[in-house]
Design a protein around this motif. Sequence first.
Motif, PDB file in Angstrom:
ATOM      1  N   ASP A  88      22.892  -5.773 115.277  1.00  0.00           N
ATOM      2  CA  ASP A  88      24.211  -5.712 114.626  1.00  0.00           C
ATOM      3  C   ASP A  88      24.507  -6.948 113.790  1.00  0.00           C
ATOM      4  N   TRP A  89      23.991  -8.107 114.198  1.00  0.00           N
ATOM      5  CA  TRP A  89      24.306  -9.351 113.486  1.00  0.00           C
ATOM      6  C   TRP A  89      23.616  -9.462 112.133  1.00  0.00           C
ATOM      7  N   LYS A  90      22.553  -8.675 111.941  1.00  0.00           N
ATOM      8  CA  LYS A  90      21.887  -8.774 110.631  1.00  0.00           C
ATOM      9  C   LYS A  90      22.087  -7.506 109.806  1.00  0.00           C
ATOM     10  N   ASP A  91      22.676  -6.487 110.411  1.00  0.00           N
ATOM     11  CA  ASP A  91      22.910  -5.235 109.690  1.00  0.00           C
ATOM     12  C   ASP A  91      24.165  -4.581 110.259  1.00  0.00           C
ATOM     13  N   ALA A  92      25.317  -5.095 109.801  1.00  0.00           N
ATOM     14  CA  ALA A  92      26.596  -4.706 110.391  1.00  0.00           C
ATOM     15  C   ALA A  92      26.940  -3.239 110.148  1.00  0.00           C
ATOM     16  N   ASP A  93      26.280  -2.601 109.175  1.00  0.00           N
ATOM     17  CA  ASP A  93      26.550  -1.185 108.913  1.00  0.00           C
ATOM     18  C   ASP A  93      25.471  -0.271 109.475  1.00  0.00           C
TER      19      ASP A  93
ATOM     20  N   TRP B  19      23.395  -0.767 112.154  1.00  0.00           N
ATOM     21  CA  TRP B  19      22.974  -0.852 113.565  1.00  0.00           C
ATOM     22  C   TRP B  19      23.277   0.397 114.400  1.00  0.00           C
TER      23      TRP B  19
ATOM     24  N   GLY C 162      31.055 -10.522 111.510  1.00  0.00           N
ATOM     25  CA  GLY C 162      29.946  -9.960 110.739  1.00  0.00           C
ATOM     26  C   GLY C 162      28.930  -9.183 111.545  1.00  0.00           C
ATOM     27  N   ALA C 163      29.270  -8.810 112.769  1.00  0.00           N
ATOM     28  CA  ALA C 163      28.305  -8.079 113.602  1.00  0.00           C
ATOM     29  C   ALA C 163      28.817  -6.657 113.899  1.00  0.00           C
ATOM     30  N   CYS C 164      29.003  -6.329 115.177  1.00  0.00           N
ATOM     31  CA  CYS C 164      29.220  -4.914 115.536  1.00  0.00           C
ATOM     32  C   CYS C 164      30.613  -4.373 115.279  1.00  0.00           C
TER      33      CYS C 164
ATOM     34  N   ASP D 297      33.095  -3.711 113.164  1.00  0.00           N
ATOM     35  CA  ASP D 297      33.620  -2.688 112.249  1.00  0.00           C
ATOM     36  C   ASP D 297      33.086  -1.287 112.532  1.00  0.00           C
ATOM     37  N   ARG D 298      31.931  -1.215 113.168  1.00  0.00           N
ATOM     38  CA  ARG D 298      31.333   0.107 113.429  1.00  0.00           C
ATOM     39  C   ARG D 298      31.401   0.501 114.904  1.00  0.00           C
TER      40      ARG D 298
END
Length: 220
Positions: free
Chosen positions: A138-143, A145, A168-170, A172-173
């Motif tokens: 999640d920390w490198k691909d917030a959308d 993951w 910037g991690a999990c 929002d999703r």
Amino acid sequence: MAKVTLSFDNGPDPKVTPKVLEILARHDVLASFFVIGVKAATPQGYALAERAKACGHWIGNHTYTHETPLGLDDDPSAPEREIGATQRVMGALSETERLFRPFGGGGHLDARVLSPAALQYVQDNGYTCVTWNCVPGDWKDADGWPARALAEIAAQDWSLVVLHDIPGACVDRLDGFIASLRKQGHEIAQDFPPGCVPIENGKVIRPEGMAWLGEQRGKA
Ligand SMILES: [Zn+2]
């Protein structure tokens, strides 16, 4: 259908942790928060961890600085400085069973995670070591993951998912992810898959759950 346990590492964070707590409460999900000592040591951080605990989440130790994985830290004082100091900060927030989650830097589960000295420290001080089997990044691909997490979850009986309550991690999703878990019929549990708990209360109960240490123990 599979079983899923959620964990949130590297907080508490004043901006993100409250949102994560709201989302979990909305979905009636209990999880674990593995806190970083230096963040939990601030009044705001401590209050957030306290709030998480009051909601029924479990609070665990995730090292004091989270800078160098313990398996790569040759300083003999590292286990006390990283694990012991965090436990003192946590104080009453600690579960009766002292939960400790090491880290490998980017989710690696290998000899980087614990040095022989750190492993001994965990045993001597009665910690329960909690690892993981699902790190969707999640920390490198917030959308992206959630898709990876859902695929991994569908592929094994019981996933212990590592997410991060940091900017910037999990976050929002997360709401959509939990909705997807429910829609796909997965069971969300708070306890940990046994394979991710190689050490319980300082006793190595599942040496096979520490196969990742093998290389290092062979060297010792
Ligand atoms: Zn971490």
